[in-house]
Design an enzyme around this catalytic site. Structure first.
Site, PDB file in Angstrom:
ATOM      1  N   ARG A 127     103.985  85.702  -3.415  1.00 23.36           N
ATOM      2  CA  ARG A 127     103.972  84.307  -2.957  1.00 23.36           C
ATOM      3  C   ARG A 127     105.179  84.005  -2.063  1.00 23.36           C
ATOM      4  O   ARG A 127     105.103  83.113  -1.215  1.00 23.36           O
ATOM      5  CB  ARG A 127     103.962  83.362  -4.147  1.00 23.36           C
ATOM      6  CG  ARG A 127     102.567  83.192  -4.718  1.00 23.36           C
ATOM      7  CD  ARG A 127     102.562  82.203  -5.846  1.00 23.36           C
ATOM      8  NE  ARG A 127     101.204  81.803  -6.158  1.00 23.36           N
ATOM      9  CZ  ARG A 127     100.836  81.285  -7.328  1.00 23.36           C
ATOM     10  NH1 ARG A 127     101.719  81.113  -8.285  1.00 23.36           N
ATOM     11  NH2 ARG A 127      99.583  80.946  -7.532  1.00 23.36           N
ATOM     12  N   LYS A 161      94.903  79.584 -18.004  1.00 21.26           N
ATOM     13  CA  LYS A 161      94.867  78.126 -17.764  1.00 21.26           C
ATOM     14  C   LYS A 161      93.458  77.632 -18.064  1.00 21.26           C
ATOM     15  O   LYS A 161      92.701  77.210 -17.177  1.00 21.26           O
ATOM     16  CB  LYS A 161      95.294  77.827 -16.325  1.00 21.26           C
ATOM     17  CG  LYS A 161      96.769  78.152 -16.085  1.00 21.26           C
ATOM     18  CD  LYS A 161      97.219  77.844 -14.677  1.00 21.26           C
ATOM     19  CE  LYS A 161      98.683  78.184 -14.481  1.00 21.26           C
ATOM     20  NZ  LYS A 161      99.099  78.136 -13.070  1.00 21.26           N
ATOM     21  N   GLY A 171      98.028  83.358  -8.687  1.00 22.43           N
ATOM     22  CA  GLY A 171      99.335  84.009  -8.718  1.00 22.43           C
ATOM     23  C   GLY A 171      99.322  85.253  -9.578  1.00 22.43           C
ATOM     24  O   GLY A 171      99.770  86.330  -9.147  1.00 22.43           O
ATOM     25  N   GLY A 191      93.760  78.155  -9.214  1.00 21.67           N
ATOM     26  CA  GLY A 191      93.154  76.838  -9.412  1.00 21.67           C
ATOM     27  C   GLY A 191      92.830  76.187  -8.069  1.00 21.67           C
ATOM     28  O   GLY A 191      91.779  75.565  -7.902  1.00 21.67           O
TER      29      GLY A 191
HETATM   30  N1  LIG Z   1      93.012  86.924 -23.873  1.00 19.76           N
HETATM   31  C1  LIG Z   1      94.115  86.357 -23.374  1.00 19.76           C
HETATM   32  N2  LIG Z   1      94.959  85.661 -24.167  1.00 19.76           N
HETATM   33  C2  LIG Z   1      96.081  85.098 -23.670  1.00 19.76           C
HETATM   34  N3  LIG Z   1      96.459  85.187 -22.372  1.00 19.76           N
HETATM   35  C3  LIG Z   1      95.665  85.875 -21.548  1.00 19.76           C
HETATM   36  C4  LIG Z   1      94.457  86.487 -21.996  1.00 19.76           C
HETATM   37  N4  LIG Z   1      93.890  87.107 -20.934  1.00 19.76           N
HETATM   38  C5  LIG Z   1      94.695  86.899 -19.878  1.00 19.76           C
HETATM   39  N5  LIG Z   1      95.774  86.179 -20.231  1.00 19.76           N
HETATM   40  C6  LIG Z   1      96.934  85.774 -19.389  1.00 19.76           C
HETATM   41  O1  LIG Z   1      96.513  84.956 -18.338  1.00 19.76           O
HETATM   42  C7  LIG Z   1      97.617  84.869 -17.445  1.00 19.76           C
HETATM   43  C8  LIG Z   1      97.141  84.472 -16.071  1.00 19.76           C
HETATM   44  O2  LIG Z   1      96.375  83.309 -16.138  1.00 19.76           O
HETATM   45  P1  LIG Z   1      96.221  82.277 -14.940  1.00 19.76           P
HETATM   46  O3  LIG Z   1      97.543  81.657 -14.631  1.00 19.76           O
HETATM   47  O4  LIG Z   1      95.105  81.366 -15.325  1.00 19.76           O
HETATM   48  O5  LIG Z   1      95.777  83.220 -13.724  1.00 19.76           O
HETATM   49  P2  LIG Z   1      96.086  83.093 -12.164  1.00 19.76           P
HETATM   50  O6  LIG Z   1      97.585  82.898 -12.018  1.00 19.76           O
HETATM   51  O7  LIG Z   1      95.602  84.357 -11.559  1.00 19.76           O
HETATM   52  O8  LIG Z   1      95.334  81.886 -11.700  1.00 19.76           O
HETATM   53  C9  LIG Z   1      98.286  86.215 -17.504  1.00 19.76           C
HETATM   54  O9  LIG Z   1      99.671  86.038 -17.698  1.00 19.76           O
HETATM   55  C10 LIG Z   1      97.620  86.934 -18.696  1.00 19.76           C
HETATM   56  O10 LIG Z   1      98.536  87.561 -19.571  1.00 19.76           O
HETATM   57  O1  LIG Z   2     100.303  79.418 -10.312  1.00 17.55           O
HETATM   58  C1  LIG Z   2      99.652  78.507  -9.806  1.00 17.55           C
HETATM   59  O2  LIG Z   2      98.314  78.358  -9.951  1.00 17.55           O
HETATM   60  P1  LIG Z   2      97.280  79.553 -10.394  1.00 17.55           P
HETATM   61  O3  LIG Z   2      97.764  80.141 -11.705  1.00 17.55           O
HETATM   62  O4  LIG Z   2      95.978  78.813 -10.561  1.00 17.55           O
HETATM   63  O5  LIG Z   2      97.253  80.545  -9.273  1.00 17.55           O
HETATM   64  C2  LIG Z   2     100.279  77.462  -8.900  1.00 17.55           C
HETATM   65  O6  LIG Z   2     101.642  77.759  -8.650  1.00 17.55           O
HETATM   66  C3  LIG Z   2     100.117  76.071  -9.510  1.00 17.55           C
HETATM   67  O7  LIG Z   2     100.820  76.006 -10.717  1.00 17.55           O
HETATM   68  P2  LIG Z   2     100.348  74.964 -11.866  1.00 17.55           P
HETATM   69  O8  LIG Z   2      98.990  75.430 -12.370  1.00 17.55           O
HETATM   70  O9  LIG Z   2     101.430  75.030 -12.911  1.00 17.55           O
HETATM   71  O10 LIG Z   2     100.254  73.608 -11.212  1.00 17.55           O
END
Ligand SMILES: Nc1ncnc2c1ncn2[C@@H]1O[C@H](COP(=O)(O)OP(=O)(O)O)[C@@H](O)[C@H]1O
Ligand SMILES: O=C(OP(=O)(O)O)[C@H](O)COP(=O)(O)O
Length: 403
Positions: free
Chosen positions: A37, A202, A360, A384
């Site tokens: 990023r 998330k 991310g 997101g």
């Molecule tokens: N079964 C699970 N239980 C808890 N955390 C998880 C599980 N599967 C994946 N994760 C966690 O989800 C995190 C990423 O989630 P998220 O922020 O939603 O993804 P992104 O950043 O790609 O949008 C990672 O740090 C990973 O460890």
């Molecule tokens: O990591 C982010 O989003 P992502 O996990 O959905 O890729 C962005 O930096 C937004 O962070 P936020 O979901 O805490 O608002």
């Protein structure tokens, strides 16, 4: 939407330009484990600095609670930005206080500063328009021009994303322009079968997106922390896994709607479980067991999809003409729970279609697990944000950049 090229042609020498970036990078203590990023915003920052602007870079990192918290300092990101630019980058130890004012006042033309985490200030994320507006006024005092380039945060109605651009002449940076250009292809005339894979942590944010995706995708594969709310909605035991209890009725309705409309909503058939979340620092073995998705023991936590699910999801991706993937399939940061994420990444590479990885952590997973990022159609910095863009929603941080 005016772009940074227009700003550059109007001339920025001597102007203070506020760049809202997304420097929300994964950290191990103060060590950045993936700098994707930060690299993504370098073209915008470099172009402005080369043109003689005084560049003020701001971002959130993590989810601190509206007050300073050293664990979420942007200092490591500022240092890395300096290394990538090959230039000194000043760092303000607050966001809008004395340090920020003095640091910005001390910038010469072509110099760059990073201010401390926007979310150390309650006004950044406040739901109260006046409180957000007051913080945006303080941010506006630091700059003459606004450049929005934090694509990963454009779905957030936050002060620096939504309220600040209304107070300054505003432009889209190179990253936002590229991201929107690619994601538009997934909304206009998408090639089918269109498969969406969703995982990550998330859960509450991303479950809501399925409502709209059911009308757009042909198949939706569910993994990561999100899977257990679905398994619970089917009446299965999920032990101490991540669970969004209040969304179970919504998830039951998604399952019914998918069944009626012929969209394949595919859930894990097996999962890796352990007694506790793995200790990342100790890197101790997780000793996971594989269990069927309808036979999870009480008290255990689901941490990755299992081997049968890996095969199932690879088969569901094999003929995809378009794939969008957000959210790791498991806790990939620990080697015992990385196989599900690796399998889905490999299945994207093996599929004949246009593949987009968003988020991310998803982007970090692809790179840290050793995949060649160039082999994917597009790696988006936003998870997101890209999901909500694909839903067809108006994103506050993009709307705010419109004229
Ligand atoms: N079964 C699970 N239980 C808890 N955390 C998880 C599980 N599967 C994946 N994760 C966690 O989800 C995190 C990423 O989630 P998220 O922020 O939603 O993804 P992104 O950043 O790609 O949008 C990672 O740090 C990973 O460890
Ligand atoms: O990591 C982010 O989003 P992502 O996990 O959905 O890729 C962005 O930096 C937004 O962070 P936020 O979901 O805490 O608002």
């Amino acid at each position: 939407m005016k772009t940074i090229d227009e700003l550059l042609s109007e001339g920025v020498a001597g102007k203070r330009v506020f760049v809202r970036a997304d420097l929300n990078v994964p950290l191990d203590g103060t060590a950045i484990t993936d700098d994707g990023r930060i690299r993504a915003v370098v073209p915008t920052v470099k172009a402005l600095a080369d043109a003689g602007a005084r560049v003020v870079v701001a971002s959130h990192l993590g989810r601190p609670k509206g007050a300073p918290d050293p664990a979420f300092s942007l200092a490591p990101a500022a240092t890395r930005l300096g290394e990538l630019l090959g230039a000194d980058v000043a760092f303000a130890t607050d966001t809008v206080g004395e340090s920020a004012s003095a640091t910005v006042a001390g910038l010469a033309d072509g110099e760059v500063a990073v201010v401390e985490n926007l979310r150390f200030n309650a006004g950044e994320t406040s739901k109260d328009d006046a409180e957000r507006g007051a913080f945006a006024d303080q941010l506006a005092a630091l700059a003459d021009v606004y450049v929005g380039d934090g694509f990963g945060a454009v779905h957030r109605r936050h002060a620096s994303v939504f309220d600040l651009p209304a107070r300054l002449p505003h432009y889209a940076g190179y990253l936002i322009a590229t991201e929107v250009g690619v994601l538009r292809k997934l909304t206009d005339d998408v090639k089918r079968p269109y498969v969406v894979a969703l995982g990550g942590a998330k859960v509450s944010d991303k479950l809501a997106v399925i409502d709209q995706l059911l009308g757009k995708a042909d198949r939706i594969l569910i993994g990561g922390g999100m899977a257990y709310t679905f398994l619970k909605a089917k009446g299965y035991e999920v032990g101490s896994s991540l669970l969004q209890e209040d969304q179970i009725p919504a998830v039951q309705e998604y399952l019914e709607r998918a069944e009626k409309s012929g969209v394949e909503l595919v859930l894990p058939v097996d999962t890796l479980v352990a007694g506790a979340f793995p200790d990342m620092k100790a890197k101790a073995p997780g000793n996971p067991e594989t269990v069927a998705a309808d036979a999870m023991p009480a008290g255990k936590m689901g941490l990755d999809i299992g081997p049968e699910t890996r095969k199932l999801y690879a088969s569901k991706l094999a003929d995809a003409a378009t794939v969008f993937w957000n959210g790791p399939m498991g806790v990939f940061e620990h080697p015992d729970y990385a196989e599900g994420t690796k399998a889905v990444a490999q299945a994207l590479l093996d599929s004949p279609g246009f593949t987009v990885v968003g988020g991310g952590d998803s982007a970090a997973a692809v790179r840290t697990l050793g995949f060649d990022e160039q082999a994917f159609g597009h790696i988006s910095t936003g998870g997101g944000a890209s999901l909500e863009y694909l839903e067809g929603k108006t994103l506050p941080g993009l709307a705010a950049l419109e004229d």
